[in-house]
Design an enzyme around this catalytic site. Sequence first.
Site, PDB file in Angstrom:
ATOM      1  CE  LYS A  41     -12.821  15.316  -4.004  1.00 53.88           C
ATOM      2  NZ  LYS A  41     -13.160  16.755  -3.980  1.00 53.88           N
ATOM      3  N   GLY A  42      -6.577  12.394  -4.880  1.00 52.78           N
ATOM      4  CA  GLY A  42      -5.254  12.815  -5.345  1.00 52.78           C
ATOM      5  C   GLY A  42      -4.618  11.998  -6.449  1.00 52.78           C
ATOM      6  CG  ASP A  82       2.635  14.068   4.564  1.00 51.47           C
ATOM      7  OD1 ASP A  82       3.825  14.308   4.790  1.00 51.47           O
ATOM      8  OD2 ASP A  82       1.713  14.811   4.954  1.00 51.47           O
ATOM      9  CG  ASP A 140      -6.432  19.099  -2.414  1.00 47.20           C
ATOM     10  OD1 ASP A 140      -5.896  18.021  -2.124  1.00 47.20           O
ATOM     11  OD2 ASP A 140      -7.198  19.697  -1.631  1.00 47.20           O
TER      12      ASP A 140
HETATM   13  P1  IMP Z   1      -0.730  10.742   4.698  1.00 47.17           P
HETATM   14  O1  IMP Z   1      -0.274  11.855   5.628  1.00 47.17           O
HETATM   15  O2  IMP Z   1       0.456   9.933   4.212  1.00 47.17           O
HETATM   16  O3  IMP Z   1      -1.796   9.922   5.356  1.00 47.17           O
HETATM   17  O4  IMP Z   1      -1.319  11.450   3.418  1.00 47.17           O
HETATM   18  C1  IMP Z   1      -2.702  11.487   3.146  1.00 47.17           C
HETATM   19  C2  IMP Z   1      -3.013  12.369   1.981  1.00 47.17           C
HETATM   20  O5  IMP Z   1      -2.733  13.725   2.322  1.00 47.17           O
HETATM   21  C3  IMP Z   1      -2.238  12.141   0.694  1.00 47.17           C
HETATM   22  O6  IMP Z   1      -2.716  11.062  -0.079  1.00 47.17           O
HETATM   23  C4  IMP Z   1      -2.498  13.458  -0.001  1.00 47.17           C
HETATM   24  O7  IMP Z   1      -3.748  13.453  -0.650  1.00 47.17           O
HETATM   25  C5  IMP Z   1      -2.500  14.446   1.158  1.00 47.17           C
HETATM   26  N1  IMP Z   1      -1.183  15.107   1.220  1.00 47.17           N
HETATM   27  C6  IMP Z   1      -0.110  14.813   1.972  1.00 47.17           C
HETATM   28  N2  IMP Z   1       0.923  15.657   1.728  1.00 47.17           N
HETATM   29  C7  IMP Z   1       0.465  16.506   0.767  1.00 47.17           C
HETATM   30  C8  IMP Z   1       1.061  17.621   0.066  1.00 47.17           C
HETATM   31  O8  IMP Z   1       2.233  18.019   0.238  1.00 47.17           O
HETATM   32  N3  IMP Z   1       0.238  18.236  -0.836  1.00 47.17           N
HETATM   33  C9  IMP Z   1      -1.047  17.854  -1.074  1.00 47.17           C
HETATM   34  N4  IMP Z   1      -1.625  16.823  -0.460  1.00 47.17           N
HETATM   35  C10 IMP Z   1      -0.873  16.160   0.462  1.00 47.17           C
HETATM   36 MG    MG Z   2      -5.870  16.494  -0.132  1.00 41.48          MG
END
Ligand code: IMP
Ligand code: MG
Length: 175
Positions: A43-44, A103, A159
């Site tokens: 959703k982000g 992230d 979120d």
């Molecule tokens: P990944 O760790 O790169 O796979 O991130 C997956 C998802 O985690 C991102 O698209 C965000 O929706 C969520 N996410 C990662 N870091 C944050 C943060 O600091 N705040 C909120 N959501 C996060």
């Molecule tokens: Mg999230």
Amino acid sequence: MISSDSLEVLITEEEIGRVVHRLAQEISRDYGDKHPLLLGILKGSFVFMSDLVRLLEIPVEIDFIRISSYGSSKVSSGKVRVVHGLNSDVKGRDVIIIDDIVDTGLATSFVIDYLRKRKPASVKVCALLDKPSRRQTDVIIDYLGVKIPDRFVVGYGLDYDEWFRDLPDIRVVDD
Ligand code: IMP
Ligand code: MG
């Protein structure tokens, strides 16, 4: 329940506006007379996507994919699954993935692989935020908004347990 007033602002609404404007110019310049498909990761990315498309100077199509990474409120488990897949035919298309934040990189690289199997002409990544210190897998971000430190951020679509997506700026939720 945490009050949003108590959260430190990391990126103001004005700064986000400038960043999104710059990204829209970079994409408009690079794609020229192409007609890319913007694929938002839900959703982000929903707020970022809606601001970005209105600033682009080229016609685009949009679609969304919804994925989920099982885990706690602040930590992705790395196990990504598709909750709602693509509706568009991406074969031969120039696709730009629109992501809120990279992230660990696991979610974005999962979506890149998911797309590549469907034989697009090209795949690029546009992310508003980048937390490089937490990366577990390499992701090339072709259009990057802002690099941030390893802090958990909310607002502008992001979120904490589904809270704060509606904030117009980016704030920090510390432990
Ligand atoms: P990944 O760790 O790169 O796979 O991130 C997956 C998802 O985690 C991102 O698209 C965000 O929706 C969520 N996410 C990662 N870091 C944050 C943060 O600091 N705040 C909120 N959501 C996060
Ligand atoms: Mg999230």
